[in-house]
Design an enzyme around this catalytic site. Structure first.
Site, PDB file in Angstrom:
ATOM      1  N   CYS A 164     -33.443 -37.807  77.681  1.00  0.00           N
ATOM      2  CA  CYS A 164     -32.696 -38.124  76.542  1.00  0.00           C
ATOM      3  C   CYS A 164     -31.948 -39.377  76.229  1.00  0.00           C
ATOM      4  CB  CYS A 164     -31.154 -37.169  76.588  1.00  0.00           C
ATOM      5  SG  CYS A 164     -30.214 -37.712  77.939  1.00  0.00           S
ATOM      6  N   GLU A 178     -35.863 -38.240  66.113  1.00  0.00           N
ATOM      7  CA  GLU A 178     -36.169 -38.249  67.312  1.00  0.00           C
ATOM      8  C   GLU A 178     -37.455 -37.775  67.832  1.00  0.00           C
ATOM      9  OE1 GLU A 178     -34.053 -35.474  69.906  1.00  0.00           O
ATOM     10  OE2 GLU A 178     -33.737 -36.949  71.612  1.00  0.00           O
TER      11      GLU A 178
HETATM   12  P1  NAD Z   1     -33.250 -27.182  72.269  1.00  0.00           P
HETATM   13  O1  NAD Z   1     -32.134 -27.439  71.489  1.00  0.00           O
HETATM   14  O2  NAD Z   1     -34.635 -26.791  71.612  1.00  0.00           O
HETATM   15  O3  NAD Z   1     -33.036 -26.199  73.274  1.00  0.00           O
HETATM   16  C1  NAD Z   1     -31.683 -26.176  74.179  1.00  0.00           C
HETATM   17  C2  NAD Z   1     -31.282 -24.975  74.160  1.00  0.00           C
HETATM   18  O4  NAD Z   1     -30.820 -24.253  73.078  1.00  0.00           O
HETATM   19  C3  NAD Z   1     -32.498 -23.921  74.934  1.00  0.00           C
HETATM   20  O5  NAD Z   1     -31.816 -23.081  75.960  1.00  0.00           O
HETATM   21  C4  NAD Z   1     -32.926 -23.000  73.646  1.00  0.00           C
HETATM   22  O6  NAD Z   1     -33.034 -21.710  74.053  1.00  0.00           O
HETATM   23  C5  NAD Z   1     -31.685 -22.786  72.839  1.00  0.00           C
HETATM   24  N1  NAD Z   1     -31.823 -23.174  71.390  1.00  0.00           N
HETATM   25  C6  NAD Z   1     -32.758 -23.776  70.757  1.00  0.00           C
HETATM   26  N2  NAD Z   1     -32.569 -23.603  69.371  1.00  0.00           N
HETATM   27  C7  NAD Z   1     -31.724 -22.684  69.318  1.00  0.00           C
HETATM   28  C8  NAD Z   1     -31.128 -22.218  67.951  1.00  0.00           C
HETATM   29  N3  NAD Z   1     -31.664 -22.382  66.829  1.00  0.00           N
HETATM   30  N4  NAD Z   1     -30.145 -21.372  68.300  1.00  0.00           N
HETATM   31  C9  NAD Z   1     -29.578 -20.939  69.519  1.00  0.00           C
HETATM   32  N5  NAD Z   1     -30.064 -21.473  70.639  1.00  0.00           N
HETATM   33  C10 NAD Z   1     -31.173 -22.433  70.457  1.00  0.00           C
HETATM   34  O7  NAD Z   1     -33.767 -28.807  73.026  1.00  0.00           O
HETATM   35  P2  NAD Z   1     -34.958 -29.048  73.986  1.00  0.00           P
HETATM   36  O8  NAD Z   1     -36.052 -29.357  73.156  1.00  0.00           O
HETATM   37  O9  NAD Z   1     -34.912 -27.979  75.067  1.00  0.00           O
HETATM   38  O10 NAD Z   1     -34.203 -30.273  74.604  1.00  0.00           O
HETATM   39  C11 NAD Z   1     -34.621 -31.667  74.036  1.00  0.00           C
HETATM   40  C12 NAD Z   1     -33.456 -32.273  73.474  1.00  0.00           C
HETATM   41  O11 NAD Z   1     -32.223 -32.230  74.297  1.00  0.00           O
HETATM   42  C13 NAD Z   1     -33.636 -33.528  72.741  1.00  0.00           C
HETATM   43  O12 NAD Z   1     -32.957 -33.477  71.541  1.00  0.00           O
HETATM   44  C14 NAD Z   1     -32.675 -34.353  73.949  1.00  0.00           C
HETATM   45  O13 NAD Z   1     -32.274 -35.502  73.297  1.00  0.00           O
HETATM   46  C15 NAD Z   1     -31.683 -33.511  74.284  1.00  0.00           C
HETATM   47  N6  NAD Z   1     -30.810 -33.913  75.349  1.00  0.00           N
HETATM   48  C16 NAD Z   1     -29.829 -34.293  75.178  1.00  0.00           C
HETATM   49  C17 NAD Z   1     -29.070 -34.833  76.271  1.00  0.00           C
HETATM   50  C18 NAD Z   1     -27.967 -35.577  76.453  1.00  0.00           C
HETATM   51  O14 NAD Z   1     -26.983 -35.489  77.448  1.00  0.00           O
HETATM   52  N7  NAD Z   1     -27.391 -35.918  75.192  1.00  0.00           N
HETATM   53  C19 NAD Z   1     -29.681 -34.537  77.547  1.00  0.00           C
HETATM   54  C20 NAD Z   1     -30.833 -34.091  77.704  1.00  0.00           C
HETATM   55  C21 NAD Z   1     -31.694 -33.733  76.357  1.00  0.00           C
END
Ligand code: NAD
Length: 504
Positions: free
Chosen positions: A299, A399
């Protein structure tokens, strides 16, 4: 590979199936889900199915919350020194199993073993921080606020808390969440990423071995349905979320409507400004490591470089550095970057690069057609660089979350800062310069949570909070740190001052 997390004393029967099913943890026992639907956990370098993660049933979710609720009264009344000692033991066990944990992270997530060790280590530092919870929890006291009346404030645990994790740091992010929450006296329900749940299960095994009482930490696997159940459940008081904006804003609003506290760390578009006076070698190394390391799936990965005075003088050398990086499976020695998480992620990244080319960007380096011998079906993308980017291009607005660096140009520091501040995200930003004046202006005017000066990935250690502003964060209490609310826009400044040749 990747199965070690299922071979424990509390081994559920399904771990013997092939591929093994990932168990839930409910009330101190690792149990098989009765779910009829499972998702394959796939090794991104080989496409091997490592395990299967269940879409747990609503009943199982309720059992986990009820176990956490039942454990709360006695856990909150357990002396804080005892709670800290569980963390003290846990950090020792994480160190003991560091290699096993890292191998699991590489197998399920794809990053190099060195990055996987870093993933575990960054989380371990939060466990170490939680060992000092008594001091962090001290309240305030003022005597004689009126005649014979003293006033004091006490920090109290809330009850059952929940954590929802992303795929990119499968060890660090669960460790951002549950150690702090439970050492405060809360109990916890964790929902790991369905793409790489193994590290969470291994960490929970270690927490039980460290002496955590049953029900204090629970794990329920699943996707949207479990997440929505977490948002809606009246017994869950607070949610930690890390992931994308679509999920994060959905969770933030749905859970807040139920009166829950939510901390939601979301997406990013991290910029670096490169001034003409920057130290050349240090800057080149920093840009390449931050842009392409972990295949751009951090991230805090660097995604856009704004060159003040033009990118041309930097391009040849940056290309040379980027081309020297080795793309291979994370388990192979000397790998610099491994695969991206999935075929879908790879396709999405290809599409965004193509959209940049079609809208006029110059493709300086194209990593899309890379083939890695021995891992031909892996989700690999080599370092990719697009130059002449403008703020209207889709590849700039979205992103990318892959090993892709975008180059922009500005005529002045002022203009470069404006470009960054106009971007919707505000996770991290860095400047490379030897001018103290430029560094100070940047530090003062930039709208980003984490600010680096000659530091490409300015991630705060746990005695500060990990912040974020604009679309990168929703909520008012940041992860770890002193657990004191930081106002949106305030920065956890991380300095490593290299004002070469400048005195001030
Ligand atoms: P994601 O949002 O796809 O998934 C994260 C979690 O949310 C998972 O457990 C997933 O099951 C759940 N989820 C996904 N879509 C959902 C929905 N529509 N409704 C309910 N639950 C849902 O994220 P990812 O692809 O696993 O991770 C990457 C993202 O995380 C990137 O955008 C990155 O920038 C961000 N990130 C941010 C930080 C920070 O501290 N700002 C740190 C690490 C990652």
């Amino acid at each position: 590979l990747g199965r070690s997390h299922l071979s424990t004393a509390a081994e559920p029967s399904s771990s013997k199936s092939n591929p093994p099913r990932v168990p839930n943890l409910i009330g101190g026992s690792f149990v098989d889900s009765k779910a009829s639907t499972v998702i394959d956990v796939i090794n991104p370098a080989t496409q091997e199915v490592v395990s299967q993660v269940p879409l747990s049933t609503d009943e199982e979710f309720k059992e986990a919350v009820s176990a956490a609720k039942k454990a709360f009264p006695s856990w909150r009344n357990t002396p804080i020194t005892t709670r800290q000692r569980v963390m003290l033991k846990l950090q020792e066990l994480i160190r003991r199993d560091m290699d096993k944990l890292a191998l699991n992270v590489t197998t399920e997530q794809g990053k190099t073993l060195k990055d996987a060790q870093g993933d575990v280590f960054r989380g371990l530092e939060v466990v170490e921080h939680a060992c000092g919870m008594a001091t962090l929890q001290m309240g305030e006291y003022v005597s004689n606020v009126s005649h014979g009346i003293d006033t004091y404030s006490i920090r109290e645990p809330l009850g059952v808390c929940a954590g929802i994790c992303p795929f990119n740091f499968p060890a660090m992010i669960p460790l951002w969440m549950f150690p702090m929450a439970i050492t405060c006296g809360n109990t916890f329900v964790l929902k790991p990423s369905e793409k790489d749940p193994g590290a969470s299960v291994m960490l929970a095994e270690l927490a039980l071995e460290a002496g955590l009482p049953e029900g204090v930490l629970n794990i329920v696997h699943g996707t949207h349905d479990i997440v929505n159940a977490i948002c809606d459940d009246d017994d869950i008081k607070a949610i930690s979320f890390v992931g994308s904006n679509v999920a994060g804003m959905h969770i933030y609003s749905r859970a807040a409507a139920k009166g829950k506290r939510v901390q939601s760390n979301m997406g990013a578009k991290n910029h670096a400004i490169v001034m003409a006076d920057a130290n050349v070698d240090a800057t080149l190394n920093a840009l390449v490591a931050a842009g392409f390391g972990a295949a751009g799936q951090r991230c805090m990965a660097l995604s856009t470089v704004v060159f003040v005075g033009g990118s041309k003088p930097w391009e040849d050398k940056l290309l040379e550095h980027a081309k020297a990086l080795k793309v291979n499976a994370g388990t192979e020695p000397d790998t610099d970057l491994g695969p991206v998480i999935s075929k879908q992620a790879k396709e999405r990244i290809h599409r965004l690069v193509q959209s940049g080319v079609e809208s006029g960007a110059r493709l300086l380096l194209d990593g899309r057609n890379i083939v890695v011998p021995g891992y031909e079906s892996g989700n690999f993308i080599g370092p990719t660089i697009l130059s002449d980017i403008n703020a209207n291009m889709e590849c700039y607005k979205e992103e990318i979350f892959g090993p892709v660096l975008l180059f922009m140009e500005a005529d002045s520091l002022e203009e470069a800062i404006n470009i960054i501040n106009s971007n919707k995200y505000g996770n991290g930003a860095s400047i490379f310069t030897t001018s103290g004046v430029a560094a100070r202006k940047f530090q003062t005017e930039i709208e980003a949570g984490q600010v680096g000066i000659n530091v490409p990935i300015p991630v705060p250690l746990p005695f500060f909070s990990f912040t974020g502003n604009k679309a990168s964060f929703a909520g008012d209490l940041n992860f770890y740190g002193t657990m004191i609310s930081t106002k949106p826009g305030s920065s956890a400044l991380v300095y490593q001052l290299h004002y070469l040749g400048v005195t001030f």
